[in-house]
Write an enzyme that holds these catalytic residues in place. Sequence first.
Site, PDB file in Angstrom:
ATOM      1  N   GLU A   8       1.880  -6.980  12.802  1.00 56.66           N
ATOM      2  CA  GLU A   8       0.768  -7.055  13.758  1.00 56.66           C
ATOM      3  C   GLU A   8       0.131  -8.447  13.633  1.00 56.66           C
ATOM      4  OE1 GLU A   8      -2.352  -4.299  12.939  1.00 56.66           O
ATOM      5  OE2 GLU A   8      -3.439  -4.749  14.788  1.00 56.66           O
ATOM      6  N   ARG A  43       0.819  -1.218   0.000  1.00 57.06           N
ATOM      7  CA  ARG A  43       0.000   0.000   0.000  1.00 57.06           C
ATOM      8  C   ARG A  43       0.851   1.266   0.000  1.00 57.06           C
ATOM      9  NH1 ARG A  43      -3.703  -1.537   4.805  1.00 57.06           N
ATOM     10  NH2 ARG A  43      -2.514  -3.464   4.860  1.00 57.06           N
TER      11      ARG A  43
HETATM   12  O1  LIG Z   1       3.777  -1.498  11.561  1.00 54.52           O
HETATM   13  P1  LIG Z   1       3.548  -2.915  11.142  1.00 54.52           P
HETATM   14  O2  LIG Z   1       3.039  -3.764  12.260  1.00 54.52           O
HETATM   15  O3  LIG Z   1       4.752  -3.515  10.495  1.00 54.52           O
HETATM   16  O4  LIG Z   1       2.361  -2.935  10.098  1.00 54.52           O
HETATM   17  C1  LIG Z   1       2.204  -2.007   9.091  1.00 54.52           C
HETATM   18  C2  LIG Z   1       2.275  -2.658   7.746  1.00 54.52           C
HETATM   19  O5  LIG Z   1       1.204  -3.610   7.613  1.00 54.52           O
HETATM   20  C3  LIG Z   1       0.502  -3.352   6.401  1.00 54.52           C
HETATM   21  O6  LIG Z   1       1.038  -4.043   5.346  1.00 54.52           O
HETATM   22  P2  LIG Z   1       0.657  -5.530   4.985  1.00 54.52           P
HETATM   23  O7  LIG Z   1       1.839  -6.372   5.269  1.00 54.52           O
HETATM   24  O8  LIG Z   1      -0.627  -5.902   5.634  1.00 54.52           O
HETATM   25  O9  LIG Z   1       0.515  -5.537   3.446  1.00 54.52           O
HETATM   26  P3  LIG Z   1      -0.066  -4.716   2.221  1.00 54.52           P
HETATM   27  O10 LIG Z   1       0.400  -3.288   2.298  1.00 54.52           O
HETATM   28  O11 LIG Z   1       0.561  -5.444   1.099  1.00 54.52           O
HETATM   29  O12 LIG Z   1      -1.564  -4.817   2.227  1.00 54.52           O
HETATM   30  C4  LIG Z   1       0.681  -1.874   6.185  1.00 54.52           C
HETATM   31  O13 LIG Z   1       0.488  -1.512   4.841  1.00 54.52           O
HETATM   32  C5  LIG Z   1       2.081  -1.626   6.656  1.00 54.52           C
HETATM   33  O14 LIG Z   1       3.028  -1.819   5.626  1.00 54.52           O
HETATM   34  N1  LIG Z   2      -5.163  -2.391  11.643  1.00 55.47           N
HETATM   35  C1  LIG Z   2      -4.685  -2.289  10.415  1.00 55.47           C
HETATM   36  N2  LIG Z   2      -5.438  -1.785   9.414  1.00 55.47           N
HETATM   37  C2  LIG Z   2      -4.940  -1.677   8.166  1.00 55.47           C
HETATM   38  N3  LIG Z   2      -3.710  -2.037   7.837  1.00 55.47           N
HETATM   39  C3  LIG Z   2      -2.932  -2.536   8.788  1.00 55.47           C
HETATM   40  N4  LIG Z   2      -1.671  -2.979   8.768  1.00 55.47           N
HETATM   41  C4  LIG Z   2      -1.332  -3.385   9.996  1.00 55.47           C
HETATM   42  N5  LIG Z   2      -2.349  -3.211  10.841  1.00 55.47           N
HETATM   43  C5  LIG Z   2      -3.371  -2.684  10.107  1.00 55.47           C
END
Ligand SMILES: O=P(O)(O)OC[C@H]1O[C@H](OP(=O)(O)OP(=O)(O)O)[C@H](O)[C@@H]1O
Ligand SMILES: Nc1ncnc2[nH]cnc12
Length: 184
Positions: A106, A69
Amino acid sequence: MTISPALPPELTQLVLDNLREIPDFPEPGVLFRDITPLLSNGEAFANLIDGLAAHYRGHIDAVAGLESRGFILAAPLAVHLGIGMVTVRKAGKLPGPVLGVDYALEYGTARMELRPETVREGSRVLVIDDVLATGGTAAASISLLEQAGARVEAICMLLELAGLGGREKLAGRSIDSVVVFESA
Ligand SMILES: O=P(O)(O)OC[C@H]1O[C@H](OP(=O)(O)OP(=O)(O)O)[C@H](O)[C@@H]1O
Ligand SMILES: Nc1ncnc2[nH]cnc12
């Protein structure tokens, strides 16, 4: 960090007005903050990118987007500023040579990778992503960028989930969060 004042408050409202919250997604106990309404609102998305570009213009040499994202934000911002974009990617997506760092999410675990050749030594880099939760993704990505020779000049997060410790994990660094949720 040389970039002064805080991000414009109108950006905060713009993001809040275009956000969706989904309980128990992708697993029980997670309140998922969905930015797809913001992205599909052309005017709001353009205003967000304009506002971020105005804030960072002249202070950075490249924008690093964190997969996936973060890419959605980094690419238009880099084009708007006329500078390059660096992709920090999940494991196994980039052809080598790559640097890699493992981290905890997370939900789940992951590894971020970077092609060091995409980073200019000493360049001032903005790290951008949609969500700061535990900070694992950002910390791993910043470590990679610095190993590759970047100066991480600014960190911009659309949403900060303050209860999950991300800011603490990035201790000592200044983080520009457009919206801060006090509880995850
Ligand atoms: O601070 P953190 O605990 O590391 O979490 C944050 C990350 O989690 C999500 O990505 P995700 O891995 O869900 O993937 P995406 O962006 O591909 O949907 C979000 O876009 C961040 O990159
Ligand atoms: N709560 C949350 N909502 C959307 N993106 C996330 N990435 C990690 N935690 C998230």
